[in-house]
Design an enzyme around this catalytic site. Sequence first.
Site, short mmCIF file in Angstrom:
data_model
loop_
_atom_site.label_atom_id
_atom_site.label_comp_id
_atom_site.label_asym_id
_atom_site.label_seq_id
_atom_site.Cartn_x
_atom_site.Cartn_y
_atom_site.Cartn_z
CB CYS A 124 -0.99 -0.02 1.16
SG CYS A 124 -2.28 1.23 0.99
CG HIS B 193 -3.99 -3.14 2.83
ND1 HIS B 193 -2.99 -2.79 3.71
CD2 HIS B 193 -4.54 -1.97 2.41
CE1 HIS B 193 -2.95 -1.48 3.83
NE2 HIS B 193 -3.88 -0.95 3.05
CD GLU C 179 -2.12 -5.98 5.15
OE1 GLU C 179 -2.39 -4.80 5.45
OE2 GLU C 179 -1.57 -6.29 4.07
#
Length: 195
Positions: A77, A177, A179
């Site tokens: 990001c 993202h 994650e």
Amino acid sequence: MNIAILDTGCSNLFSVKWSIIRLGYNPIITRVPEILFKSDKLLLPGVGTAKIAMQQIYKSELIDLIKNYKKPILGICLGMQLLGNKSDEGNINTLGLFDIPVSILKSKKLPLPHVGWNKVIHNKDNILFQGIPNNSWFYFVHSYSMKINKYTIAYSTYGVKFSSAIYKKNIFGVQFHPERSGKNGSKLIQNFLEI
């Protein structure tokens, strides 16, 4: 394997750490130069503003270390945006690992920030996306982006096409993202760690 997550003082550090722990690794969040230099993989996450993140990197005297790091790096990001040479967000110079600027996402009439799930169209030959179907969904939160350029290995569309992943030598960047992107994001992180 020694995995380092650069402590930029941003809020998503621990979500990145836990996504790696779930894959069976033991990463460390740090800004200690000796630990970062000895690591086998370096992740540069970021949520917030380019100016604040760059201030933290300067304050920790890590510019040269990052620029001279020869093992795999993954910017996430804001971390991907910092890999460029400058950002319109605060009108600042960034790390300069890619000779590409970052500018406000020209989303036409769509609201900013671009928040939520979006499709990623990728180059299937790049190791970062191995085992991930094309047009898979990933989670985004951003208002700035890189235009499509010679380093682009994946793109997405939000009013306009933009680079959602870039690659050069040992350096990878993703605008989304991983994650927070479920099994596809987990697979992408695993691919990076297995390089």
